[in-house]
Design a protein around this motif. Structure first.
Motif, PDB file in Angstrom:
ATOM      1  N   ALA A  13     -85.563 -40.721  -4.399  1.00  0.00           N
ATOM      2  CA  ALA A  13     -86.554 -40.984  -3.350  1.00  0.00           C
ATOM      3  C   ALA A  13     -86.164 -42.220  -2.548  1.00  0.00           C
ATOM      4  CB  ALA A  13     -87.936 -41.175  -3.974  1.00  0.00           C
TER       5      ALA A  13
ATOM      6  N   THR B 259     -88.579 -35.230  -6.145  1.00  0.00           N
ATOM      7  CA  THR B 259     -88.181 -36.407  -5.368  1.00  0.00           C
ATOM      8  C   THR B 259     -89.297 -36.837  -4.429  1.00  0.00           C
ATOM      9  OG1 THR B 259     -85.859 -35.722  -5.475  1.00  0.00           O
ATOM     10  CG2 THR B 259     -86.446 -37.335  -3.790  1.00  0.00           C
TER      11      THR B 259
ATOM     12  N   LYS C 243     -87.478 -41.173  -8.577  1.00  0.00           N
ATOM     13  CA  LYS C 243     -87.650 -42.377  -7.772  1.00  0.00           C
ATOM     14  C   LYS C 243     -86.320 -42.880  -7.224  1.00  0.00           C
ATOM     15  CE  LYS C 243     -91.928 -44.136  -9.816  1.00  0.00           C
ATOM     16  NZ  LYS C 243     -92.584 -45.270 -10.523  1.00  0.00           N
TER      17      LYS C 243
ATOM     18  N   LEU D 172     -91.171 -40.326  -4.259  1.00  0.00           N
ATOM     19  CA  LEU D 172     -91.339 -41.063  -3.009  1.00  0.00           C
ATOM     20  C   LEU D 172     -92.797 -41.471  -2.818  1.00  0.00           C
ATOM     21  CD1 LEU D 172     -90.081 -42.074  -0.357  1.00  0.00           C
ATOM     22  CD2 LEU D 172     -90.535 -39.819   0.631  1.00  0.00           C
TER      23      LEU D 172
END
Length: 272
Positions: A242, A61, A239, A65
């Protein structure tokens, strides 16, 4: 050894290394860091089991990010999300505090208006989003209205309770000094109610963040909601998580800032 020497030595005896370590470990900042570390460790473990094929690890994650920060998509999404959020929050705060103060000072107004906000606070407001979409379309107005209906009930009812719970001793003191109605409101009631009003603002802001994400997921996929929806559609789960982590972190920091402002303005005993 004299008594005075013993009294001087006792604090040094109590200030042992074990006590110093204990004070460090129970410091609020250390406890918060431990809490976050434990949560992220559980997240990493659950992703490695794996708990679900659609549940990435915490490190994956973080990688997602970094990717959405590097390509600029996260910043663009935040700018789009924050626009209706800021307008909705401004309307909710200004109108909500004004209505709460009005109801707190004028009892017939409370009988007339308060039931609406009590029902709104208890109702599943997410179910009203399709109605707002039908009434206002899929544009900016519907998203602002979603933020308002999520945030305003908490702000209004907290402000009402704060004004109504002004200590009677302060009001009696004002009367004894022949304070006028406007002076009592400006110098006694509002300062006494301010801490609880700020508590309502924090809760209202938290609800507003929930409202804007619901709006972007259920009305039109824009901003952070678009990043979440698109990443889910292409199975780019790092994503997706994130983006969720980013909006949660931003909301926590914003509410923490409000708490710092409250402490600075209304709770001098907590500034240290």
């Amino acid at each position: 050894m004299q008594i005075s020497d013993l009294a001087t030595a006792l604090p040094r005896l109590r200030d042992t290394p074990a006590r110093r370590w204990r004070d460090i470990l129970i410091h609020p900042l250390v406890l918060r860091l431990l809490s976050f570390t434990a949560a992220f460790a559980l997240w990493e473990y659950a992703g490695r089991i794996p708990l679900s094929p659609a549940f990435p690890t915490f490190l994956e994650t973080l990688g997602g990010l970094g990717a959405i920060i590097a390509d600029g998509s996260l910043l663009k999404a935040f700018l789009i999300t924050l626009y209706p959020l800021a307008i909705g929050l401004a309307v909710s705060v200004l109108l909500g505090v004004a209505l709460g103060v009005l109801m707190g000072l004028h009892e017939p107004s409370e009988w007339l208006i308060a039931p609406l906000f009590i029902i709104a606070q208890a109702a599943p407001l997410a179910a009203l989003i399709p109605i707002l979409t039908f009434a206002y379309g899929i544009g900016l107005t519907a998203k602002i209205m979603t933020v308002c209906i999520m945030a305003m009930p908490v702000i209004v009812l907290n402000t009402l309770g704060a004004v109504r719970n002004t200590p009677k001793s302060l009001l009696e003191m004002g009367r004894s000094f022949l304070a006028t109605r406007s002076q009592s409101i400006r110098l006694i009631i509002l300062p006494a109610a301010s801490p609880m009003i700020f508590a309502g603002l924090r809760l209202g802001c938290a609800a507003a963040f929930i409202g804007i994400i619901l709006a972007e997921l259920l009305i039109t996929p824009t901003g952070i909601g678009d990043v979440i929806s698109y990443s889910q559609s292409v199975a780019d789960y790092p994503k997706m998580y994130a983006a969720i982590l980013a909006i949660i972190a931003f909301s926590v920091l914003f509410i923490e800032l409000l708490e710092r402002i409250e402490v600075t303005l209304f709770r001098p005993e907590g500034r240290a």
